[in-house]
Design a protein around this motif. Structure first.
Motif, PDB file in Angstrom:
ATOM      1  N   MET A   1       1.095  -1.243  -0.013  1.00 17.25           N
ATOM      2  CA  MET A   1      -0.081  -0.177  -0.014  1.00 17.25           C
ATOM      3  C   MET A   1       0.663   1.221  -0.081  1.00 17.25           C
ATOM      4  SD  MET A   1      -3.156   0.689   2.272  1.00 17.25           S
ATOM      5  CE  MET A   1      -3.991  -0.688   1.562  1.00 17.25           C
ATOM      6  N   ALA A   2       0.805   1.808  -1.239  1.00 20.98           N
ATOM      7  CA  ALA A   2       1.696   3.051  -1.347  1.00 20.98           C
ATOM      8  C   ALA A   2       1.328   4.461  -0.882  1.00 20.98           C
ATOM      9  CB  ALA A   2       2.196   2.922  -2.720  1.00 20.98           C
ATOM     10  N   GLY A   3       0.009   4.565  -1.094  1.00 17.69           N
ATOM     11  CA  GLY A   3      -0.560   6.141  -1.137  1.00 17.69           C
ATOM     12  C   GLY A   3      -1.942   5.927  -0.276  1.00 17.69           C
ATOM     13  N   LEU A   4      -2.378   6.819   0.385  1.00 15.21           N
ATOM     14  CA  LEU A   4      -3.660   6.970   0.937  1.00 15.21           C
ATOM     15  C   LEU A   4      -4.384   8.245   0.476  1.00 15.21           C
ATOM     16  CD1 LEU A   4      -3.005   5.554   4.655  1.00 15.21           C
ATOM     17  CD2 LEU A   4      -3.877   4.336   2.979  1.00 15.21           C
ATOM     18  N   GLY A   5      -5.589   8.149   0.095  1.00 11.43           N
ATOM     19  CA  GLY A   5      -6.344   9.422  -0.245  1.00 11.43           C
ATOM     20  C   GLY A   5      -7.110   9.924   0.924  1.00 11.43           C
ATOM     21  N   LEU A 107      -4.504   2.124  11.115  1.00  8.31           N
ATOM     22  CA  LEU A 107      -3.789   2.549   9.988  1.00  8.31           C
ATOM     23  C   LEU A 107      -2.741   1.119   9.862  1.00  8.31           C
ATOM     24  CD1 LEU A 107      -3.195   6.288  10.441  1.00  8.31           C
ATOM     25  CD2 LEU A 107      -4.385   5.019   8.569  1.00  8.31           C
ATOM     26  N   SER A 108      -2.016   0.636  11.042  1.00  6.84           N
ATOM     27  CA  SER A 108      -1.190  -0.323  10.864  1.00  6.84           C
ATOM     28  C   SER A 108      -2.015  -1.447  10.569  1.00  6.84           C
ATOM     29  CB  SER A 108      -0.578  -0.343  12.260  1.00  6.84           C
ATOM     30  OG  SER A 108       0.216   0.500  12.738  1.00  6.84           O
ATOM     31  N   ARG A 109      -3.077  -1.719  11.024  1.00  7.44           N
ATOM     32  CA  ARG A 109      -3.776  -2.832  10.348  1.00  7.44           C
ATOM     33  C   ARG A 109      -4.131  -2.754   8.942  1.00  7.44           C
ATOM     34  NH1 ARG A 109      -8.484  -4.976  14.417  1.00  7.44           N
ATOM     35  NH2 ARG A 109      -8.541  -6.299  12.928  1.00  7.44           N
ATOM     36  N   LEU A 110      -4.400  -1.660   8.539  1.00  5.65           N
ATOM     37  CA  LEU A 110      -4.751  -1.276   7.100  1.00  5.65           C
ATOM     38  C   LEU A 110      -3.577  -1.753   6.210  1.00  5.65           C
ATOM     39  CD1 LEU A 110      -7.074  -0.114   5.155  1.00  5.65           C
ATOM     40  CD2 LEU A 110      -5.937   2.123   5.592  1.00  5.65           C
ATOM     41  N   LEU A 111      -2.397  -1.216   6.735  1.00  3.46           N
ATOM     42  CA  LEU A 111      -1.147  -1.575   5.891  1.00  3.46           C
ATOM     43  C   LEU A 111      -0.971  -2.819   5.917  1.00  3.46           C
ATOM     44  CD1 LEU A 111       1.362  -0.236   4.541  1.00  3.46           C
ATOM     45  CD2 LEU A 111       2.473  -0.259   6.875  1.00  3.46           C
ATOM     46  N   ALA A 112      -1.282  -3.814   7.263  1.00  7.46           N
ATOM     47  CA  ALA A 112      -0.899  -5.103   7.066  1.00  7.46           C
ATOM     48  C   ALA A 112      -1.889  -5.951   6.398  1.00  7.46           C
ATOM     49  CB  ALA A 112      -0.660  -5.493   8.525  1.00  7.46           C
ATOM     50  N   LYS A 113      -2.691  -5.396   5.858  1.00  3.83           N
ATOM     51  CA  LYS A 113      -4.192  -6.094   5.275  1.00  3.83           C
ATOM     52  C   LYS A 113      -5.007  -6.736   6.414  1.00  3.83           C
ATOM     53  CE  LYS A 113      -2.293  -5.616   0.477  1.00  3.83           C
ATOM     54  NZ  LYS A 113      -2.087  -6.490  -0.777  1.00  3.83           N
ATOM     55  N   ASP A 114      -4.666  -6.533   7.627  1.00  8.03           N
ATOM     56  CA  ASP A 114      -5.654  -6.984   8.704  1.00  8.03           C
ATOM     57  C   ASP A 114      -6.889  -6.619   8.817  1.00  8.03           C
ATOM     58  OD1 ASP A 114      -6.343  -8.594  10.760  1.00  8.03           O
ATOM     59  OD2 ASP A 114      -5.137  -7.590  12.332  1.00  8.03           O
ATOM     60  N   PHE A 115      -7.675  -6.978   7.820  1.00  9.33           N
ATOM     61  CA  PHE A 115      -9.320  -6.140   7.870  1.00  9.33           C
ATOM     62  C   PHE A 115     -10.081  -6.976   6.876  1.00  9.33           C
ATOM     63  CE2 PHE A 115      -6.996  -3.766   4.514  1.00  9.33           C
ATOM     64  CZ  PHE A 115      -7.814  -3.678   3.398  1.00  9.33           C
ATOM     65  N   THR A 116     -11.352  -6.714   6.973  1.00  5.46           N
ATOM     66  CA  THR A 116     -12.198  -7.552   6.069  1.00  5.46           C
ATOM     67  C   THR A 116     -12.998  -6.264   5.307  1.00  5.46           C
ATOM     68  OG1 THR A 116     -14.035  -7.246   7.661  1.00  5.46           O
ATOM     69  CG2 THR A 116     -12.876  -9.359   7.478  1.00  5.46           C
ATOM     70  N   ALA A 255     -20.346  -1.733  -5.505  1.00  3.40           N
ATOM     71  CA  ALA A 255     -19.958  -0.715  -5.964  1.00  3.40           C
ATOM     72  C   ALA A 255     -18.917   0.118  -5.108  1.00  3.40           C
ATOM     73  CB  ALA A 255     -21.162   0.201  -6.557  1.00  3.40           C
ATOM     74  N   GLY A 256     -19.134  -0.291  -3.897  1.00  7.15           N
ATOM     75  CA  GLY A 256     -18.149   0.333  -2.808  1.00  7.15           C
ATOM     76  C   GLY A 256     -17.572  -0.945  -1.843  1.00  7.15           C
ATOM     77  N   GLN A 257     -16.330  -0.258  -1.365  1.00  3.59           N
ATOM     78  CA  GLN A 257     -15.982  -1.062  -0.133  1.00  3.59           C
ATOM     79  C   GLN A 257     -15.581  -0.608   0.966  1.00  3.59           C
ATOM     80  OE1 GLN A 257     -12.073  -2.771  -2.205  1.00  3.59           O
ATOM     81  NE2 GLN A 257     -13.333  -3.536  -3.861  1.00  3.59           N
ATOM     82  N   VAL A 258     -16.213  -0.936   2.054  1.00  3.81           N
ATOM     83  CA  VAL A 258     -15.857  -0.301   3.330  1.00  3.81           C
ATOM     84  C   VAL A 258     -15.071  -1.189   4.263  1.00  3.81           C
ATOM     85  CG1 VAL A 258     -16.949   0.388   5.481  1.00  3.81           C
ATOM     86  CG2 VAL A 258     -17.766   0.963   3.082  1.00  3.81           C
ATOM     87  N   VAL A 259     -13.838  -0.703   4.899  1.00  8.34           N
ATOM     88  CA  VAL A 259     -12.961  -1.489   5.798  1.00  8.34           C
ATOM     89  C   VAL A 259     -13.612  -1.719   7.019  1.00  8.34           C
ATOM     90  CG1 VAL A 259     -10.848  -1.174   6.983  1.00  8.34           C
ATOM     91  CG2 VAL A 259     -11.109  -0.383   4.807  1.00  8.34           C
ATOM     92  N   ARG A 260     -13.639  -3.011   7.400  1.00  9.47           N
ATOM     93  CA  ARG A 260     -14.200  -3.384   8.755  1.00  9.47           C
ATOM     94  C   ARG A 260     -13.014  -4.186   9.666  1.00  9.47           C
ATOM     95  NH1 ARG A 260     -17.368   0.135   9.054  1.00  9.47           N
ATOM     96  NH2 ARG A 260     -19.287   0.117   8.039  1.00  9.47           N
ATOM     97  N   PHE A 261     -12.815  -3.838  10.713  1.00  8.91           N
ATOM     98  CA  PHE A 261     -11.782  -4.492  11.562  1.00  8.91           C
ATOM     99  C   PHE A 261     -12.738  -5.287  12.577  1.00  8.91           C
ATOM    100  CE2 PHE A 261      -9.707  -0.405  10.693  1.00  8.91           C
ATOM    101  CZ  PHE A 261      -8.763  -0.691   9.882  1.00  8.91           C
TER     102      PHE A 261
END
Length: 307
Positions: A1-5, A107-116, A255-261
């Motif tokens: 994951m290189a960039g975040l908007g 954010l760390s979990r987002l970077l590690a792809k530790d989410f659904t 049509a959309g993707q929402v991050v859930r921890f």
């Protein structure tokens, strides 16, 4: 994951939250992007880009605000869906999951792809010739003092009848907890694929909510004697004085993707928030009704009546 908007609430002060994200991005050598219009609201290390390029260039979006900001982030990425993480700065927040103090870990979990990823459908609409998308709802609303919304309904080309009401709300399952719910529509499980048509304060014609299949196409046509109508998409006015024309609506899945921890905790909080909507108590009274272990996670702002 290189960039975040970054997608910012249009009016709230987001300085503290943006600072948390900027410090995390510096430590982890990640780039941050923001709409060029918002460059004055972020540090110089955040790269401004044209609004149309934000979702395309980012690997994920961070929505800083409430549900309205989250819906805007989802709409911005509808042509190239990216995971959207919601940071809660609003009041009720049915879509957002993360509070500012939880952000560094998130954010760390987002970077590690530790989410659904929670998939969301939208309504793809042709409003009098203009293409728009809505993740919650699209609504036809009468202007005060101008009479009633009067429109015919056709499903897959077959005419069903007409509405004469204060407003007509067409929602996704996600939007069933919003305007449609306030107008008396049913709560629809987010796991269900359906479209809900709900009239608000119907005077005559079709008076009950209608649940349709996602495969069915919907056409609403204003009658010649209809009042002047405002058209809202996810609460944003896109036409404020329509007196004629049609709205064609199709359901579009995924049509959309929402991050859930923590999906279970997220659903429990939403159940509590829905129950609070039906209680006629002031915020300090609501806090006293909560068990002690649930009082602390809810700030005063979250329990304030939504404006």
């Amino acid at each position: 994951m290189a960039g975040l908007g970054l997608v910012l609430h249009p009016t709230r002060d987001v300085t503290e939250v943006v600072g948390i994200i900027e410090r995390w991005a510096t430590r982890n050598r990640k780039s941050l992007l923001v709409r060029a219009e918002d460059r004055h609201r972020v540090p110089a290390t955040v790269e401004p880009v044209p609004e149309a390029e934000l979702a395309t260039r980012a690997d994920a979006l961070i929505s800083i605000g409430g549900d309205g900001t989250m819906l805007g982030a989802l709409r911005s990425a509808v042509r190239d869906p990216k995971p959207v993480l919601g940071v809660h700065l609003g009041r009720l927040g049915f879509l957002v999951e993360v509070a500012p103090p939880e952000l560094p870990e998130a954010l760390s979990r987002l970077l590690a792809k530790d989410f659904t990823v929670e998939s969301h459908a939208c309504l793809a609409c042709d409003v009098c010739g203009d293409d728009v998308v809505a993740f919650n709802d699209i609504a036809l609303i009468r202007q005060p003092g101008s009479g009633f919304v009067t429109a015919t309904l056709a499903v897959d080309g077959q005419r069903y009848g007409y509405y004469r009401c204060d407003a007509l709300v067409i929602s996704t399952p996600t939007g069933s907890t919003a305007y449609s719910y306030a107008a008396g529509g049913p709560l629809v499980s987010p796991a269900t694929h359906a479209v809900v048509v709900t009239p608000s304060a119907p005077m005559s014609g079709i008076s009950r909510p209608l649940v349709l299949s996602p495969e069915e196409t919907i056409r609403l046509e204003l009658r010649p004697h209809s009042a002047s109508v405002a058209v809202e998409m996810d609460g944003v006015v896109i036409n404020d004085a329509a007196t004629e024309g049609t709205v064609d609506i199709r359901y579009r899945p995924d049509a959309g993707q929402v991050v859930r921890f923590d999906p279970v905790r997220y659903q429990e909080r939403n159940q509590l928030k829905l129950s609070l909507l039906d209680l006629p108590f002031l915020p300090d009274q609501l806090r006293e009704l909560l068990p002690e272990e649930l009082r602390q996670p809810y700030t005063q702002r979250e329990l304030d009546p939504p404006c």
